[in-house]
Design a protein around this motif. Structure first.
Motif, mmCIF file in Angstrom:
data_model
loop_
_atom_site.group_PDB
_atom_site.id
_atom_site.type_symbol
_atom_site.label_atom_id
_atom_site.label_comp_id
_atom_site.label_asym_id
_atom_site.label_seq_id
_atom_site.Cartn_x
_atom_site.Cartn_y
_atom_site.Cartn_z
ATOM 1 N N ASP A 1 98.771 -84.927 -3.724
ATOM 2 C CA ASP A 1 98.785 -83.659 -3.084
ATOM 3 C C ASP A 1 97.962 -82.753 -2.512
ATOM 4 O O ASP A 1 97.158 -82.518 -3.444
ATOM 5 C CB ASP A 1 100.147 -82.998 -3.520
ATOM 6 C CG ASP A 1 101.954 -83.609 -3.388
ATOM 7 O OD1 ASP A 1 101.722 -84.576 -3.642
ATOM 8 O OD2 ASP A 1 102.345 -82.326 -4.583
ATOM 9 N N THR A 2 97.763 -82.554 -0.993
ATOM 10 C CA THR A 2 96.487 -81.667 -1.025
ATOM 11 C C THR A 2 97.046 -80.466 -1.947
ATOM 12 O O THR A 2 97.850 -79.479 -0.709
ATOM 13 C CB THR A 2 96.514 -81.921 0.590
ATOM 14 O OG1 THR A 2 96.319 -82.865 1.156
ATOM 15 C CG2 THR A 2 95.609 -80.818 1.079
ATOM 16 N N GLU B 1 93.172 -76.779 1.836
ATOM 17 C CA GLU B 1 92.901 -77.163 3.600
ATOM 18 C C GLU B 1 92.027 -76.208 4.065
ATOM 19 O O GLU B 1 92.918 -75.126 4.666
ATOM 20 C CB GLU B 1 93.994 -78.153 4.174
ATOM 21 C CG GLU B 1 93.744 -78.472 5.621
ATOM 22 C CD GLU B 1 94.414 -79.459 6.190
ATOM 23 O OE1 GLU B 1 96.169 -78.982 5.866
ATOM 24 O OE2 GLU B 1 94.401 -80.128 7.555
ATOM 25 N N LYS C 1 90.150 -75.644 7.966
ATOM 26 C CA LYS C 1 89.604 -76.023 9.013
ATOM 27 C C LYS C 1 88.839 -74.996 9.635
ATOM 28 O O LYS C 1 89.571 -73.370 10.162
ATOM 29 C CB LYS C 1 91.420 -75.565 9.615
ATOM 30 C CG LYS C 1 92.864 -76.631 9.054
ATOM 31 C CD LYS C 1 94.172 -76.524 10.261
ATOM 32 C CE LYS C 1 95.247 -77.125 9.125
ATOM 33 N NZ LYS C 1 96.802 -76.445 9.690
ATOM 34 N N LYS D 1 89.772 -81.357 2.109
ATOM 35 C CA LYS D 1 90.772 -81.575 2.480
ATOM 36 C C LYS D 1 90.558 -81.386 0.562
ATOM 37 O O LYS D 1 89.304 -82.350 0.162
ATOM 38 C CB LYS D 1 91.871 -82.240 2.948
ATOM 39 C CG LYS D 1 92.587 -82.020 4.325
ATOM 40 C CD LYS D 1 93.688 -82.893 4.593
ATOM 41 C CE LYS D 1 94.094 -82.199 5.440
ATOM 42 N NZ LYS D 1 95.478 -83.567 5.523
ATOM 43 N N HIS E 1 92.753 -82.744 -2.714
ATOM 44 C CA HIS E 1 93.828 -82.585 -3.441
ATOM 45 C C HIS E 1 94.038 -82.809 -4.982
ATOM 46 O O HIS E 1 93.085 -82.977 -5.826
ATOM 47 C CB HIS E 1 94.391 -85.119 -3.197
ATOM 48 C CG HIS E 1 94.079 -85.326 -2.005
ATOM 49 N ND1 HIS E 1 93.265 -85.109 -1.193
ATOM 50 C CD2 HIS E 1 94.667 -84.450 -0.889
ATOM 51 C CE1 HIS E 1 92.770 -85.758 0.527
ATOM 52 N NE2 HIS E 1 94.490 -85.632 0.863
ATOM 53 N N ILE F 1 94.175 -72.829 4.474
ATOM 54 C CA ILE F 1 95.561 -73.021 3.786
ATOM 55 C C ILE F 1 95.511 -73.823 2.215
ATOM 56 O O ILE F 1 94.745 -74.532 1.930
ATOM 57 C CB ILE F 1 96.054 -74.214 4.636
ATOM 58 C CG1 ILE F 1 95.814 -73.643 5.932
ATOM 59 C CG2 ILE F 1 97.093 -74.037 4.218
ATOM 60 C CD1 ILE F 1 96.750 -74.244 7.359
ATOM 61 N N LYS G 1 98.047 -74.540 -1.003
ATOM 62 C CA LYS G 1 99.750 -74.726 -1.015
ATOM 63 C C LYS G 1 100.012 -74.588 0.165
ATOM 64 O O LYS G 1 101.607 -73.491 0.050
ATOM 65 C CB LYS G 1 99.194 -74.100 -2.301
ATOM 66 C CG LYS G 1 99.450 -74.429 -4.042
ATOM 67 C CD LYS G 1 100.101 -73.796 -4.895
ATOM 68 C CE LYS G 1 99.800 -72.985 -4.985
ATOM 69 N NZ LYS G 1 100.316 -71.790 -6.323
ATOM 70 N N ASP G 2 100.187 -74.791 1.213
ATOM 71 C CA ASP G 2 101.095 -75.003 2.289
ATOM 72 C C ASP G 2 100.587 -73.399 2.828
ATOM 73 O O ASP G 2 101.803 -72.716 3.371
ATOM 74 C CB ASP G 2 102.118 -75.716 2.023
ATOM 75 C CG ASP G 2 102.606 -76.907 1.721
ATOM 76 O OD1 ASP G 2 100.806 -76.976 2.233
ATOM 77 O OD2 ASP G 2 103.316 -77.582 1.206
ATOM 78 N N ARG G 3 99.568 -72.209 1.961
ATOM 79 C CA ARG G 3 100.288 -70.968 3.016
ATOM 80 C C ARG G 3 98.715 -70.741 3.118
ATOM 81 O O ARG G 3 97.429 -71.318 2.979
ATOM 82 C CB ARG G 3 100.702 -70.125 1.789
ATOM 83 C CG ARG G 3 101.413 -68.780 1.737
ATOM 84 C CD ARG G 3 101.937 -68.457 0.701
ATOM 85 N NE ARG G 3 101.208 -67.904 0.069
ATOM 86 C CZ ARG G 3 100.570 -67.114 0.138
ATOM 87 N NH1 ARG G 3 100.859 -65.489 0.785
ATOM 88 N NH2 ARG G 3 99.811 -66.150 -1.747
ATOM 89 N N ASP G 4 98.589 -69.371 4.498
ATOM 90 C CA ASP G 4 97.511 -69.532 5.057
ATOM 91 C C ASP G 4 96.752 -68.075 4.346
ATOM 92 O O ASP G 4 97.142 -67.291 3.920
ATOM 93 C CB ASP G 4 97.571 -68.515 6.474
ATOM 94 C CG ASP G 4 96.211 -68.477 6.926
ATOM 95 O OD1 ASP G 4 95.238 -68.438 6.173
ATOM 96 O OD2 ASP G 4 96.215 -68.437 8.140
#
Lengths: 330, 512
Positions: free
Chosen positions: B255-256, B259, B261, B281, B283, B317, B319-322
């Motif tokens: 999993d990423t 990340e 951007k 990214k 992982h 980002i 763990k899927d949180r900004d």
């Protein structure tokens, strides 16, 4: 126009002690010692300078050779200031004490000592030392009589002209030359920035710091006498926080002699504006406030704070200032 | 003429509780480069400081050209023609190059500096030895490599004939290291003799004629580099066989975790952005390495990720949180661990004890709190466990002051604290900077172990060997942007070097 000449003349008069003391602070800090004792150094310098003038007046010799007496008073004030600063050097350099606390201690000591000493010398509960009026340089010294109606230049130069002004100018130029053009200056500045580097090429850091602080004491002592002469006709064991104001001038002047020169006159100008406020027609009088002069008297101190807030961010203090140097530590 | 220009005989130097040099004898021949090899704390620097007059030995004597001499302070050393480039440069930051060179040996007339004379001498020296410097530049404004040339010129200006280099390559980029090696060869060709302290075997093999190995204060032996190998030297130094290439399986990224951007970070000194529009990214289960020459935005990128500096634009980002605007502590609690570039500035509170430093990211947690007070027995127990587990050595265990510990053990302490935190992402910036092979091997193993446990690792390194050995994926940074993504198995050091110097680039904006 006459009032302008008056203000400018007074600016120089008050700028002189600020310039001298700030240059003194600069020498100490450039060598790595924070000299907070400047206030105390000014007081001790002024004390002995004024005592000398008083005694010269009492025996009558001073009135005959006024400028010679003044020169001796200046040198004496400088010498005593330098001597007093050695107390700071011993604490800060040899004993590696905290420089802020050592300086503060000396500041507490100096006025108390001055009161006791003036009383002891003069007796009869007399703690104020009167300064003789003959120390002022007049037109007579240059061989012409004062005009009945003095013009701009005469007011500007002779309204309040003392030997301290030319002496300060010479010391200012000498400070610049010493700091930037001599071996002493190069080594001194190295000790304030990176004493280990200086030591690694054989420079004696302790010696340089002693020299820096002693020059500081010399200039501070003369500055104290210059302030007392500017502020009135007597010495009352205080220099009204000018030692600290000079530190602000030094910071505003970025520890550089030329900038300090301008900074000193800038602050002096506001100081003069405040004391001349009632004589300057276009300044508002704050009719509803009982003593509006107090508002103007705050000005130099308020300006100090504002200027420091806006300039201290880009100031470049010597990196090693305030840190005791220890040979063993690497 | 004597063959040995300097001879240090049976030197013993004792510090309280430690014999730093134990009967060490070393001979420097005229016109040779003599390396002094040893682990951190083996006594190399102590020995050189004895020669330079900073320490007085308890026993032993120093001979110059066969005559016994007494060196009490650096002035004596200078008078004997011995000069030293210290590991931390001894330069005044707001002086010019010329002022730094002449400081302490000024030419004066009546106390006034005579710069023209000095300028000519320095310019001649700089010409003769190919040491390019700008005499009127401030130290603040020049590169580390040029600062080192200034240090060398300082020695030459004083007509020193014995030159001591204390770990001179620790702060340099690969290119600067090559330049320095050439300069050292030129210097001996001109008749100087060089003592070269290092724990980097490649450099010693490349440049030194002979090598003396120290271990725990004792002299293990002197060998000709032409007749030895890296393996043999490292065995002499550490006392056992050392693996240079850390054994690791292929990565198995899942999993990423992180990340980034279009991240941009403002410059610290100039208005130019130090990081611009960087996206990538990381992982789980892979080591992503950011390679590049120092000062191309790597530090600022890490500052933005860890929260030391704000990001100017873009998103981080985790763990899927900004977390772009999150505080440093929340990032830590979220699972970002950070082995910082500068262990003294961001890694440790130097005047705290080892135990306090080890609990620095945890002291506020329930385990270490007792009604609002820190539970020191619990802290002590935790610290003792880490010290044992990670083999952190110091004079007084958990109660040692961090400042008194050796650099290698300080670094181990940081690694222990960060790894024991059980993070999801470990950001390791030059984790082996200034460490010897034994410790490097250890830290590399720890990092690979973390990866194998499914952690994401972001490694920032200037050492090409480390980049090639450790990473699963290489991103190259140049002037604030990512200019290439490389597979360490399919690339060469040469190709990597081309990307690092900006000679080659891929457009990475679209690539993932």
């Amino acid at each position: 126009m006459i009032i302008l000449a008056d203000i400018l003349g007074s600016t120089i008069l008050f700028g002189v002690p600020l310039l001298l003391v700030a240059l003194g602070g600069m020498f100490a800090e450039r060598s790595g010692i924070i000299n907070l004792a400047l206030e105390g150094i000014m007081i001790t310098g002024a004390l002995f300078g004024c005592l000398f003038l008083r005694n010269a007046n009492l025996v009558g010799w001073g009135e005959v050779h006024p400028q010679l007496a003044m020169l001796v008073a200046i040198l004496l004030a400088g010498f005593v200031g330098a001597l007093f600063s050695i107390l700071l050097s011993i604490a800060a350099i040899n004993l590696k004490a905290n420089q802020t606390i050592s300086g503060t201690a000396l500041n507490q000591f100096a006025p108390a000592f001055a009161v006791v000493f003036s009383w002891a010398i003069q007796g009869r509960g007399q703690t104020t030392i009167n300064i003789p009026s003959w120390i002022r340089i007049t037109t007579a010294n240059f061989g012409f009589a004062p005009s009945a109606n003095p013009g701009f230049w005469e007011t500007f130069i002779f309204k309040s002209f003392y030997l301290t002004t030319p002496v300060a100018l010479i010391l200012f130029i000498a400070s610049y030359v010493i700091l930037y053009k001599t071996r002493l200056g190069l080594r001194l500045r190295a000790c304030g920035e990176h004493p280990q580097a200086a030591a690694s090429v054989g420079v004696n850091v302790y010696k340089m710091r002693y020299i820096g602080t002693t020059i500081s004491g010399f200039l501070g002592g003369i500055g104290g006498l210059a302030f007392t002469i500017a502020a009135g006709s007597s010495f009352q064991s205080t220099v009204a926080g000018y030692g600290f104001l000079a530190l602000a001038v030094m910071i505003f002047g970025n520890w550089k002699p030329v900038s300090i020169f301008f900074a000193a006159n800038f602050f002096a100008f506001f100081k003069v504006i405040s004391s001349y406020s009632s004589n300057i027609p276009f300044l508002p009088k704050f009719e509803n406030i009982k003593s509006s002069s107090y508002i103007y008297q705050c000005i130099p101190y308020v300006v100090t704070m504002l200027v420091l807030i806006f300039t201290s961010k880009r100031s470049q203090a010597p990196l090693a200032e305030g840190q005791p140097y220890d040979k063993g530590q690497r | 003429m004597e063959e040995n220009i300097i001879e240090m005989r049976h030197i013993t130097k004792v510090f309280p509780g430690l014999v730093a040099n134990d009967d060490v004898t070393i001979q420097l021949r005229r016109g040779e480069i003599h390396a002094l090899l040893g682990e951190n704390g083996a006594g190399k620097s102590t020995l050189m400081n004895v020669l330079f007059g900073l320490y007085t030995p308890e026993k032993g004597e120093i001979r110059k050209n066969g005559k016994t001499v007494v060196i009490k302070d650096p002035n004596d050393a200078t008078a004997l023609g011995i000069g030293m480039v210290h590991q931390h440069f001894q330069l005044v930051h707001n002086f010019t190059v010329l002022q730094n060179i002449i400081l302490g040996a000024e030419t004066v007339k009546g106390g006034f500096l005579q710069l023209a004379q000095a300028r000519k001498k320095v310019a001649d020296l700089s010409e003769k030895y190919g040491l390019k410097v700008n005499l009127d530049a401030l130290i603040d404004d020049i590169t580390v490599g040029m600062q080192q040339r200034v240090e060398i010129l300082k020695m030459l200006y004083r007509d020193n004939e014995v030159l001591i280099f204390d770990e001179p390559t620790a702060m340099l980029t690969p290119q600067e290291i090559n330049e320095l090696m050439q300069i050292m060869k030129d210097l001996v060709a001109e008749g100087k003799s060089i003592l070269f302290i290092s724990h980097k075997l490649n450099e010693i093999m490349a440049v030194a004629d002979r090598c003396t190995v120290l271990r725990k204060g004792k002299c293990i032996g002197t060998v000709n580099t032409a007749e030895t190998t890296k393996e043999e030297l490292s065995e002499m130094m550490v006392g056992r066989k050392v693996e240079f290439v850390v054994a690791k399986e292929d990565a198995n990224p899942t999993d990423t975790v992180l990340e980034i951007k279009d991240l941009s970070v403002a410059g610290r000194r100039s208005t130019k952005k130090s990081v611009h529009d960087v996206s990538f990214k990381v992982h789980k289960g892979e080591i992503v390495c950011i390679a590049g020459i120092d000062g191309n935005g790597q530090s600022e990128l890490v500052y933005a990720l860890t929260g030391i500096m704000p990001a100017e634009s873009g998103e981080i980002i985790f763990k899927d949180r900004d977390i772009t605007k999150e505080t440093i502590r929340n990032r830590n609690l979220d699972g970002i661990a950070h082995i910082p570039e500068d262990r003294h500035e961001y890694g440790l509170v130097l005047d705290y004890t080892l135990a306090e430093n080890l609990v620095l990211k945890k002291y506020f947690m329930k385990d270490f709190q007792n009604r609002g007070f820190i539970d020191f027995p619990a802290v002590r127990k935790y610290a003792d466990r880490l010290i044992e587990k990670y083999d952190i050595r110091s004079s007084q265990g958990a109660l040692s002051v961090a400042r008194s510990m050796s650099g290698g053990n300080q670094q181990k302490a940081i690694v222990a604290r960060e790894i024991d935190y059980d993070p999801d992402l470990l950001i390791a910036v030059q984790p082996t900077r200034g460490m010897d092979v034994g410790a490097i091997e250890y830290i590399h193993r720890q990092i690979v172990k973390e990866r194998d446990e499914g952690k994401a690792i972001l490694l920032i390194s200037l050492e090409l060997d480390e980049v090639m050995n450790l990473s699963d994926r290489i991103l190259v940074m140049f002037e604030g942007g990512i200019v290439g993504e490389l597979d360490p198995k399919q690339t060469t050091v040469q190709e990597l070097g081309l990307y690092m110097s900006g000679a080659k680039r891929n457009d990475m904006r679209e690539a993932e």
